[in-house]
Design a protein around this motif. Structure first.
Motif, PDB file in Angstrom:
ATOM      1  N   GLY A   1     -55.846   8.116 -41.263  1.00 14.46           N
ATOM      2  CA  GLY A   1     -55.100   8.459 -40.142  1.00 14.46           C
ATOM      3  C   GLY A   1     -55.065   9.991 -39.936  1.00 14.46           C
ATOM      4  N   PRO A   2     -54.107  10.291 -38.963  1.00  8.06           N
ATOM      5  CA  PRO A   2     -53.928  11.785 -38.675  1.00  8.06           C
ATOM      6  C   PRO A   2     -53.557  12.463 -40.062  1.00  8.06           C
ATOM      7  CG  PRO A   2     -52.814  10.373 -37.164  1.00  8.06           C
ATOM      8  CD  PRO A   2     -53.316   9.699 -38.001  1.00  8.06           C
ATOM      9  N   ALA A   3     -53.813  13.820 -40.108  1.00  7.77           N
ATOM     10  CA  ALA A   3     -53.352  14.953 -41.271  1.00  7.77           C
ATOM     11  C   ALA A   3     -52.002  15.156 -40.773  1.00  7.77           C
ATOM     12  CB  ALA A   3     -54.127  15.771 -41.338  1.00  7.77           C
ATOM     13  N   PRO A   4     -51.079  15.355 -41.756  1.00  4.01           N
ATOM     14  CA  PRO A   4     -49.882  15.928 -41.106  1.00  4.01           C
ATOM     15  C   PRO A   4     -49.975  17.214 -40.472  1.00  4.01           C
ATOM     16  CG  PRO A   4     -49.717  15.306 -43.685  1.00  4.01           C
ATOM     17  CD  PRO A   4     -51.036  15.183 -43.135  1.00  4.01           C
ATOM     18  N   GLY A   5     -49.492  17.312 -39.225  1.00  4.75           N
ATOM     19  CA  GLY A   5     -49.712  18.438 -38.306  1.00  4.75           C
ATOM     20  C   GLY A   5     -50.616  18.027 -37.122  1.00  4.75           C
ATOM     21  N   GLN A   6     -51.299  17.091 -37.419  1.00  8.05           N
ATOM     22  CA  GLN A   6     -52.193  16.613 -36.206  1.00  8.05           C
ATOM     23  C   GLN A   6     -51.337  15.868 -35.449  1.00  8.05           C
ATOM     24  OE1 GLN A   6     -55.689  14.904 -38.354  1.00  8.05           O
ATOM     25  NE2 GLN A   6     -56.811  15.905 -36.661  1.00  8.05           N
ATOM     26  N   ARG A   7     -51.690  15.711 -34.102  1.00  3.91           N
ATOM     27  CA  ARG A   7     -51.262  14.718 -33.140  1.00  3.91           C
ATOM     28  C   ARG A   7     -51.433  13.324 -33.532  1.00  3.91           C
ATOM     29  NH1 ARG A   7     -52.882  10.954 -29.622  1.00  3.91           N
ATOM     30  NH2 ARG A   7     -51.302  10.623 -27.764  1.00  3.91           N
ATOM     31  N   GLY A   8     -50.204  12.722 -33.673  1.00  6.71           N
ATOM     32  CA  GLY A   8     -50.366  11.155 -33.979  1.00  6.71           C
ATOM     33  C   GLY A   8     -49.306  11.145 -35.300  1.00  6.71           C
ATOM     34  N   PRO A   9     -49.336   9.764 -35.675  1.00  4.48           N
ATOM     35  CA  PRO A   9     -48.489   9.293 -36.915  1.00  4.48           C
ATOM     36  C   PRO A   9     -49.076   9.656 -38.258  1.00  4.48           C
ATOM     37  CG  PRO A   9     -49.285   7.570 -36.072  1.00  4.48           C
ATOM     38  CD  PRO A   9     -49.921   8.490 -35.141  1.00  4.48           C
ATOM     39  N   ALA A  10     -48.722  10.814 -39.114  1.00  3.73           N
ATOM     40  CA  ALA A  10     -49.402  10.896 -40.405  1.00  3.73           C
ATOM     41  C   ALA A  10     -48.533  10.171 -41.277  1.00  3.73           C
ATOM     42  CB  ALA A  10     -49.357  12.128 -40.757  1.00  3.73           C
ATOM     43  N   VAL A  11     -49.073   9.330 -42.213  1.00  3.63           N
ATOM     44  CA  VAL A  11     -48.637   8.325 -43.350  1.00  3.63           C
ATOM     45  C   VAL A  11     -48.612   8.848 -44.465  1.00  3.63           C
ATOM     46  CG1 VAL A  11     -48.116   5.772 -44.024  1.00  3.63           C
ATOM     47  CG2 VAL A  11     -48.745   6.518 -41.679  1.00  3.63           C
ATOM     48  N   ILE A  12     -47.530   9.056 -45.160  1.00  8.37           N
ATOM     49  CA  ILE A  12     -47.264   9.452 -46.779  1.00  8.37           C
ATOM     50  C   ILE A  12     -46.530   8.212 -47.241  1.00  8.37           C
ATOM     51  CG2 ILE A  12     -46.519  10.800 -48.393  1.00  8.37           C
ATOM     52  CD1 ILE A  12     -47.130  13.104 -46.389  1.00  8.37           C
ATOM     53  N   THR A  13     -47.181   7.676 -48.527  1.00  7.81           N
ATOM     54  CA  THR A  13     -46.414   6.861 -49.201  1.00  7.81           C
ATOM     55  C   THR A  13     -45.995   7.100 -50.569  1.00  7.81           C
ATOM     56  OG1 THR A  13     -48.393   5.488 -50.127  1.00  7.81           O
ATOM     57  CG2 THR A  13     -47.657   4.833 -47.976  1.00  7.81           C
ATOM     58  N   GLY A  14     -45.336   6.517 -51.331  1.00  9.51           N
ATOM     59  CA  GLY A  14     -44.915   6.800 -52.392  1.00  9.51           C
ATOM     60  C   GLY A  14     -44.087   5.795 -53.269  1.00  9.51           C
ATOM     61  N   HIS A  15     -44.000   5.672 -54.489  1.00  4.76           N
ATOM     62  CA  HIS A  15     -43.312   4.493 -55.468  1.00  4.76           C
ATOM     63  C   HIS A  15     -41.858   4.868 -55.523  1.00  4.76           C
ATOM     64  CE1 HIS A  15     -46.969   2.811 -56.880  1.00  4.76           C
ATOM     65  NE2 HIS A  15     -47.582   3.885 -57.160  1.00  4.76           N
ATOM     66  N   LEU A  16     -41.051   3.858 -55.480  1.00 11.92           N
ATOM     67  CA  LEU A  16     -39.689   4.007 -55.549  1.00 11.92           C
ATOM     68  C   LEU A  16     -39.432   4.178 -57.072  1.00 11.92           C
ATOM     69  CD1 LEU A  16     -36.606   3.573 -54.588  1.00 11.92           C
ATOM     70  CD2 LEU A  16     -37.054   0.969 -55.063  1.00 11.92           C
ATOM     71  N   ASP A  17     -40.153   3.513 -58.064  1.00 13.49           N
ATOM     72  CA  ASP A  17     -39.902   3.340 -59.416  1.00 13.49           C
ATOM     73  C   ASP A  17     -41.098   2.906 -60.082  1.00 13.49           C
ATOM     74  OD1 ASP A  17     -40.014   0.563 -59.044  1.00 13.49           O
ATOM     75  OD2 ASP A  17     -37.801   0.472 -59.537  1.00 13.49           O
ATOM     76  N   THR A  18     -41.234   3.114 -61.361  1.00 10.56           N
ATOM     77  CA  THR A  18     -42.319   2.428 -62.264  1.00 10.56           C
ATOM     78  C   THR A  18     -41.653   1.635 -63.300  1.00 10.56           C
ATOM     79  OG1 THR A  18     -42.402   4.398 -63.868  1.00 10.56           O
ATOM     80  CG2 THR A  18     -43.451   4.734 -61.996  1.00 10.56           C
ATOM     81  N   SER A  19     -42.226   1.109 -64.324  1.00  9.57           N
ATOM     82  CA  SER A  19     -41.535   0.305 -65.374  1.00  9.57           C
ATOM     83  C   SER A  19     -40.705   1.182 -66.191  1.00  9.57           C
ATOM     84  CB  SER A  19     -42.493  -0.299 -65.999  1.00  9.57           C
ATOM     85  OG  SER A  19     -43.782   0.566 -66.609  1.00  9.57           O
ATOM     86  N   THR A  20     -41.216   2.333 -66.226  1.00  8.07           N
ATOM     87  CA  THR A  20     -40.211   3.560 -67.177  1.00  8.07           C
ATOM     88  C   THR A  20     -39.288   4.424 -66.570  1.00  8.07           C
ATOM     89  OG1 THR A  20     -41.913   4.980 -66.758  1.00  8.07           O
ATOM     90  CG2 THR A  20     -42.353   3.410 -68.717  1.00  8.07           C
TER      91      THR A  20
END
Length: 231
Positions: free
Chosen positions: A122-141
């Motif tokens: 997808g777009p890079a952050p700063g480019q026109r369009g929606p750049a998407v970044i995902t990350g975990h909420l938690d892990t087993s620890t």
């Protein structure tokens, strides 16, 4: 206005639906509506996992109401290296996420916990369009990189350090909580005529039977400043 399945497919390599496995975000591409899968599936070859975070850029001093009315011009494409969210203390390296062998977006690894992923098709952050970044909420620890994403507020700043040395500064427009079954594919992946950013993680009740959270937190932001830090 809802996007047609064919339009969604072009935007997100087939559309998107979201599932999670112990805090892992999984976006599955499907033409015929939303498809939810509780398994992570086989992993494709990943990009290297970065371990260092570049120097934190300064926070803009303009009032939030001014930034919310400010829209910067699109930047050239450059690979993002790190994301900073001052309100919740996030300073995390970014890895590149592609698609696994099933056509689903890869998940960031569970370790290190302080790692987020940018969807490189997808777009890079700063480019026109929606750049998407995902990350975990938690892990087993314990908590992971986006454990406190639900504390982000309208008017907060998000900074993305890019490989060309530039910084893309975004201001948060809104945050929403959605059930996975109602994931807003068009709002997250739909085309926009400005440089946008979407941060996505898990939330809600953890279903121990399905090994999956029942919801997602999504943050929407737009670009307000592009600059190169001195030095």
């Amino acid at each position: 206005m809802p996007l047609s399945p064919s339009r969604i497919q072009r935007l997100a390599l087939g559309g998107a639906a979201v599932a999670t496995l112990a805090g892992v975000l999984l976006i599955w591409v499907g033409i015929s509506g939303m498809i939810f899968d509780g398994s992570s599936g086989p992993a494709a070859a990943r990009s290297p996992v970065p371990t260092n975070v570049p120097r934190r850029p300064p926070v803009l001093t303009e009032p939030a109401d001014v930034l919310l009315r400010t829209f910067a011009r699109p930047m050239n494409r450059s690979v993002p290296q790190a994301v900073y969210i001052p309100r919740i203390g996030v300073a995390a390296p970014l890895m590149q996420l592609g698609l696994d062998s099933r056509g689903a977006i890869e998940n960031p690894p569970l370790a290190p916990a302080n790692i987020a992923g940018w969807y490189r098709h997808g777009p890079a952050p700063g480019q026109r369009g929606p750049a998407v970044i995902t990350g975990h909420l938690d892990t087993s620890t314990g908590p992971a990189v986006f454990a406190r994403l639900d504390r982000v507020r309208r008017g907060d700043q998000i900074q993305v350090m890019r490989s060309d040395g530039s910084v893309a500064v975004f201001v948060v427009d809104k945050r929403e909580h959605v059930a996975k079954k109602d994931f807003p594919t068009a709002r997250v992946y739909g085309d926009v005529d400005y440089p946008g950013l979407r941060l996505v993680t898990c939330d809600g009740v953890f279903d121990r039977t399905a090994h999956s959270y029942k919801g997602n937190t999504i943050v929407y932001a737009h670009l307000v400043r592009a600059y190169h830090p001195p030095g």
